[in-house]
Scaffold this active site. Sequence first.
Site: not given
Length: 606
Positions: A2, A27, A74, A98-99, A478, A482, A485, A501, A601
């Site tokens: 947030c 964020r 958020w 925020n938290g 990665e 990406k 996301e 496997h 973020k």
Amino acid sequence: MCGIIGIVGTKPVAERLVESLRRLEYRGYDSAGVAAQIDGKLERRRAPGKLRELEAVLADHPLPAATGIGHTRWATHGAPTERNAHPHIAGRVAVVHNGIIENFAELKAELQAKGRVFSSDTDTEVVAQLLDETLNDGLEPVAAFKATLDRLRGAYALAVLVGGEQEVILGARNGPPLAVGYGDGEMFVGSDGLALGPFTNRVAYLEDGDYVVVDHHSAKIFDHAGLPADRPIKTLAASAAVMEKGNYRHFMEKEIHDQPEGCQRTIAAYVDTLTDRTAVPGGLDFKAIERIQIVACGTSYIAGMMGKYLIEKLADLPVDVEIASEFRYREPALNAGSLAIAMSQSGETADTLAALRYCQAKGMKSAAIVNTVESTIAREVDVIWPIHCGPEIGVASTKAFTAQVSVLTALAVAAARARGRIDEAEEQRLVRVLLEAPRLIAESIQLEDAVRGIAVEVAKARDVLYLGRGPMYPLSLEGALKLKEISYIHAEGYAAGELKHGPIALVDEHTPIVILAPFDSYFEKSASNMSEVMARGGQVVFITDPDGERHAPAGARVVVTAPRCDPLIAPLVMSAPIQLLAYHVALQKGADVDQPRNLAKSVTVE
């Protein structure tokens, strides 16, 4: 996560609050709101969705005041609706947060038993209700605020308005960051320097347990015991230019294209270009280190895996890499002779900070690879290794990843030289190779047109597999991350040797297989994996280099040929194609590239 902004100003505040909140969009958020006092009465404007929705509300219902607080939320507790959007108001109190308040259920039940009525599903409202209840008990605002903080358990950054205190904002920090900005007859609080950037470049950072009383001319800061605390005021470098997208459609696209310059800036900070020697800051003696423990999350964790390959191969120094959110809970066996490296773009990632503190409690020396040198993680370590890539606004990390890998590459070379595993001539050769990376990354970005064409087909897929060997294995992770996301396509990265496997069961004619294979010591094995995939109908996207293209088995649906380079920097050079693939697939899917759903973020709570 947030975003918070508060202004004790001398002119109308609503538009300025929104301006600052726009800087905090990176964020991630799903609702926004502002609150202010008008004639001693608290008023707020809130809206689910993006800031334009809040601006529409403010256009219809202005908020004429010079002091106010704002928030981008958020969602954690409660759906992203207007009733759950911040600020939350209870009686004389308006709060943004925020938290996570971990004991909110206990406090809520206590307050409800006293007759308090809650209007949201959030944990944050309990702060407003508790502070208002404490004020009603007769305490003055600052004392009531301290008493409220003493009841809270969890992580929080808070900005608070109290009705009747017309030109004062109260703030507190325990975990998530909160900064105080010093202006001319105006004062500010915000989540970070970017939030305060439109108004001032003079900033002080609260430490864990601090709370602050901000008025027009000063900030009175107190520590967790209620004693006055002196937090240094720092002058921040101007960063407005990097906040603009320029000619790019999205910040992510701009930041991919920023990488040659960003990596050049990063590498220049870790090598001496006159002598072609490494010049790692911090004075750490790699000979005295028995082991390295890297703790990180998300993309930073993957960069740490890349560092493991580099450092162990070059310096013969054992490296463990762990996901920070798992690390301390399994109570790992640690050695005081080891070095703990915390990796975090923001320097505020809660799990990484907790893991770092766990290592420090075991007597380990500590270092941080961070983008924000004034962050909590950076302030708590023995050695800071900045990545120097500038603010990264897109939620999906791109230039921070390559900058982190650049730092780790330079560290690997420096450690190898310090431990006698390479001589001066080899160190100079490797430094010259590293200095080639920015140019070759620029050439790799020029593959964008070819990647754009591939994206049209990949966007139709339900699942995508990424395969790689050696350092290309972390890069395959990665690439998959990406794609997940920002395009919301299910993707997984695997070590190519693990294909038989289990993962090979997923291969069919509808599944694109992205194989990362420069022409290196792993190439023959990677080519064999490519043949196995094609024999089962897999649609191969082969990302290689000119020699790899020449020796590749026939039958790949698409071959993307990155520039030829030394294996040392292949992960850097081959990062751009996988980032561009994810970006263009997301465009094809119509996704919100810079602010993908459900993501933030900076993850400042566990």
